[in-house]
Write a protein that holds these residues in place. Structure first.
Motif, mmCIF file in Angstrom:
data_model
loop_
_atom_site.group_PDB
_atom_site.id
_atom_site.type_symbol
_atom_site.label_atom_id
_atom_site.label_comp_id
_atom_site.label_asym_id
_atom_site.label_seq_id
_atom_site.Cartn_x
_atom_site.Cartn_y
_atom_site.Cartn_z
ATOM 1 N N LEU A 153 42.696 -17.757 -18.046
ATOM 2 C CA LEU A 153 42.974 -18.429 -16.779
ATOM 3 C C LEU A 153 42.358 -17.640 -15.630
ATOM 4 O O LEU A 153 42.672 -16.461 -15.444
ATOM 5 N N LEU A 154 41.487 -18.285 -14.878
ATOM 6 C CA LEU A 154 40.843 -17.671 -13.719
ATOM 7 C C LEU A 154 41.411 -18.284 -12.448
ATOM 8 O O LEU A 154 41.707 -19.486 -12.395
ATOM 9 N N LEU A 155 41.558 -17.464 -11.420
ATOM 10 C CA LEU A 155 41.961 -17.955 -10.107
ATOM 11 C C LEU A 155 40.977 -17.430 -9.075
ATOM 12 O O LEU A 155 40.711 -16.227 -9.012
ATOM 13 N N THR A 156 40.454 -18.329 -8.263
ATOM 14 C CA THR A 156 39.529 -17.906 -7.214
ATOM 15 C C THR A 156 40.280 -17.601 -5.923
ATOM 16 O O THR A 156 41.360 -18.130 -5.666
ATOM 17 N N LYS A 157 39.703 -16.714 -5.132
ATOM 18 C CA LYS A 157 40.140 -16.316 -3.782
ATOM 19 C C LYS A 157 41.524 -15.683 -3.749
ATOM 20 O O LYS A 157 41.658 -14.495 -3.467
ATOM 21 N N GLY A 158 42.576 -16.457 -4.022
ATOM 22 C CA GLY A 158 43.916 -15.881 -3.965
ATOM 23 C C GLY A 158 44.976 -16.946 -3.795
ATOM 24 O O GLY A 158 44.692 -18.099 -3.459
ATOM 25 N N ALA A 159 46.229 -16.570 -4.014
ATOM 26 C CA ALA A 159 47.354 -17.498 -3.894
ATOM 27 C C ALA A 159 47.765 -17.660 -2.432
ATOM 28 O O ALA A 159 47.668 -16.730 -1.639
ATOM 29 N N ILE A 161 46.625 -19.396 0.195
ATOM 30 C CA ILE A 161 45.678 -19.348 1.309
ATOM 31 C C ILE A 161 45.995 -20.412 2.361
ATOM 32 O O ILE A 161 46.055 -20.134 3.564
ATOM 33 N N GLU A 162 46.194 -21.645 1.909
ATOM 34 C CA GLU A 162 46.525 -22.723 2.855
ATOM 35 C C GLU A 162 47.828 -22.418 3.588
ATOM 36 O O GLU A 162 47.929 -22.591 4.815
ATOM 37 N N ALA A 163 48.826 -21.963 2.861
ATOM 38 C CA ALA A 163 50.115 -21.639 3.480
ATOM 39 C C ALA A 163 49.971 -20.535 4.519
ATOM 40 O O ALA A 163 50.635 -20.551 5.558
ATOM 41 N N THR A 164 49.099 -19.580 4.252
ATOM 42 C CA THR A 164 48.885 -18.483 5.199
ATOM 43 C C THR A 164 48.383 -19.022 6.534
ATOM 44 O O THR A 164 48.858 -18.617 7.605
ATOM 45 N N ALA A 165 47.408 -19.939 6.471
ATOM 46 C CA ALA A 165 46.876 -20.531 7.699
ATOM 47 C C ALA A 165 47.939 -21.323 8.440
ATOM 48 O O ALA A 165 48.017 -21.287 9.675
ATOM 49 N N ILE A 166 48.780 -22.040 7.697
ATOM 50 C CA ILE A 166 49.856 -22.819 8.323
ATOM 51 C C ILE A 166 50.878 -21.892 8.971
ATOM 52 O O ILE A 166 51.313 -22.119 10.111
ATOM 53 N N LEU A 167 51.279 -20.839 8.262
ATOM 54 C CA LEU A 167 52.252 -19.900 8.810
ATOM 55 C C LEU A 167 51.731 -19.246 10.088
ATOM 56 O O LEU A 167 52.479 -19.050 11.050
ATOM 57 N N ALA A 168 50.441 -18.911 10.103
ATOM 58 C CA ALA A 168 49.865 -18.209 11.247
ATOM 59 C C ALA A 168 49.567 -19.124 12.420
ATOM 60 O O ALA A 168 49.283 -18.634 13.518
ATOM 61 N N SER A 169 49.673 -20.439 12.218
ATOM 62 C CA SER A 169 49.438 -21.379 13.317
ATOM 63 C C SER A 169 50.726 -22.108 13.684
ATOM 64 O O SER A 169 51.285 -21.904 14.766
ATOM 65 N N PRO A 242 45.619 -12.474 -7.416
ATOM 66 C CA PRO A 242 45.178 -11.940 -6.119
ATOM 67 C C PRO A 242 45.949 -12.570 -4.964
ATOM 68 O O PRO A 242 46.105 -13.788 -4.895
ATOM 69 N N VAL A 243 46.448 -11.713 -4.088
ATOM 70 C CA VAL A 243 47.146 -12.152 -2.867
ATOM 71 C C VAL A 243 46.575 -11.331 -1.717
ATOM 72 O O VAL A 243 46.656 -10.093 -1.731
ATOM 73 N N VAL A 256 58.733 -16.219 2.006
ATOM 74 C CA VAL A 256 58.044 -17.216 1.196
ATOM 75 C C VAL A 256 57.320 -16.527 0.038
ATOM 76 O O VAL A 256 56.660 -15.508 0.238
ATOM 77 N N ASP A 257 57.444 -17.083 -1.163
ATOM 78 C CA ASP A 257 56.716 -16.564 -2.324
ATOM 79 C C ASP A 257 55.283 -17.092 -2.275
ATOM 80 O O ASP A 257 55.080 -18.310 -2.325
ATOM 81 N N PRO A 258 54.262 -16.244 -2.202
ATOM 82 C CA PRO A 258 52.876 -16.725 -2.124
ATOM 83 C C PRO A 258 52.458 -17.578 -3.313
ATOM 84 O O PRO A 258 51.528 -18.386 -3.194
ATOM 85 N N LEU A 259 53.138 -17.411 -4.445
ATOM 86 C CA LEU A 259 52.774 -18.183 -5.626
ATOM 87 C C LEU A 259 53.429 -19.554 -5.653
ATOM 88 O O LEU A 259 53.124 -20.376 -6.524
ATOM 89 N N ALA A 260 54.348 -19.816 -4.708
ATOM 90 C CA ALA A 260 55.109 -21.065 -4.725
ATOM 91 C C ALA A 260 54.968 -21.829 -3.417
ATOM 92 O O ALA A 260 55.897 -22.505 -2.984
ATOM 93 N N THR A 261 53.802 -21.736 -2.798
ATOM 94 C CA THR A 261 53.588 -22.450 -1.550
ATOM 95 C C THR A 261 52.151 -22.917 -1.456
ATOM 96 O O THR A 261 51.292 -22.484 -2.234
ATOM 97 N N PHE A 262 51.887 -23.795 -0.516
ATOM 98 C CA PHE A 262 50.619 -24.510 -0.415
ATOM 99 C C PHE A 262 49.429 -23.609 -0.739
ATOM 100 O O PHE A 262 49.212 -22.592 -0.092
#
Length: 327
Positions: A153-159, A161-169, A242-243, A256-262
């Motif tokens: 199982l490969l994951l690109t970029k990180g868990a 990411i979308e939620a991070t942008a929403i939280l920061a805005s 990756p987070v 918020v758990d980074p693995l359980a959000t947008f």
């Protein structure tokens, strides 16, 4: 006002058609209720995906385009066309213009044409709602259910990411009050630039047996859905996921758990072990970070569709952990 937009406002919306595409015979236009796309020069399979988006108020148009196109890309196709249904809470011209400019610019960046849709005002809403249908073509359809025992199982970029942008805005003030530094919030808000997985999927699709685009419920939901679709058990180690530091800071601040959000911005792919190096090299050549986070395992009837996270069994997709912040 309830219902369809007036002629001037509608003309403004219809002018936002994304990228040019010669295959579009009839596109978005006043009086036209359907689009016509010439597929005579296309080969393979037509892939279609639809998604609504309303909660990320500050960037709803941008995210709506990415979320729909990501689903098509994660199926091994190149997104080419979009229909855009937009419901607005009022006739505010500035709000409408902001959304359609986001949609138009994002579609142009992806090379996707907007071929039709519908726009109207619904006062019962408290924020814009964009519902996108994306279409694309491929010679090799890659489903979420194609994962096979032994695949990595490969994951690109990180868990998250979308939620991070929403939280920061949308939740910037709450994050700041919880101690997140201004420079971290600025960097996190810029994660909107990373939510497309169109290049990720293009880089890995030749090697992948399955691909999935984490959205609502994040990586954990994508894992459960992939396991269920493929009739397998997926084993993942949290420390291998990756987070990004900005994600960790914003998520920790609001519990918020980074693995359980947008999770738009990350691509989950199942890859045969002998193709892992090829996939990682292809992603690296595209400038995309990726990590091996676990593997696919054979499962009996009891374990099929389950996920083992650090050995703990997960049978159901979690409710996205951002939802309580909006309630």
């Amino acid at each position: 006002m309830t219902g369809k937009l007036g002629p001037d406002a509608l003309a403004e919306v219809l002018a936002a058609t994304g990228a040019d595409d010669a295959a579009v015979e009839v596109g978005a236009a006043y009086g036209e209720d359907a689009a016509a796309i010439d597929l005579s020069g296309a080969s393979g399979t037509l892939v279609v995906a639809a998604d609504p988006l309303s909660l990320a108020a500050d960037a709803v148009g941008e995210l709506a385009v990415h979320v729909a196109c990501n689903d098509v890309a994660a199926s091994g196709a190149d997104p080419r066309w979009l229909t855009h249904t937009l419901f607005l809470p009022d006739a505010d011209a500035a709000r409408r213009r902001t959304v359609i400019e986001q949609v138009d610019a994002t579609a142009r960046d992806l090379g996707v044409a907007i071929v039709g849709g519908h726009t109207e005002v619904l006062p019962s809403l408290d924020r814009p709602l964009c519902s996108m249908t994306a279409l694309g073509t491929t010679d090799r359809f890659v489903s979420s259910g194609g994962a096979e025992p032994g695949d990595r199982l490969l994951l690109t970029k990180g868990a998250g990411i979308e939620a991070t942008a929403i939280l920061a805005s949308d939740f910037r003030e709450a994050c700041a009050e919880a101690g997140v530094a201004t420079e971290t919030l600025d960097a996190a808000a810029a994660f909107l630039d990373d939510v497309s997985v169109v290049p990720d999927a293009a880089a890995v699709r030749d090697a992948a047996t399955a691909m999935h685009d984490p959205t609502e419920g994040g990586l954990l939901t994508a894992l459960v859905e992939t396991a269920s679709a493929s009739g397998t058990e997926l084993a993942v180690e949290r420390e291998r996921v990756p987070v990004r530091p900005e994600t960790r800071a914003c998520c920790d601040a609001l519990g918020v758990d980074p693995l359980a959000t947008f999770g738009s911005g990350a691509l989950l792919a199942a890859v045969p072990p002998e193709r892992v190096d090829d996939a990682l090299d292809s992603l690296a050549d595209a400038g995309i970070d990726a990590a091996v986070i676990g593997d696919v395992r054979a499962a009996d009837e009891r374990d099929a569709g389950s996920v083992r996270l650090d050995g703990d069994r997960i049978d159901e997709a979690p409710r996205d952990e951002l939802y309580p912040l909006w309630e």
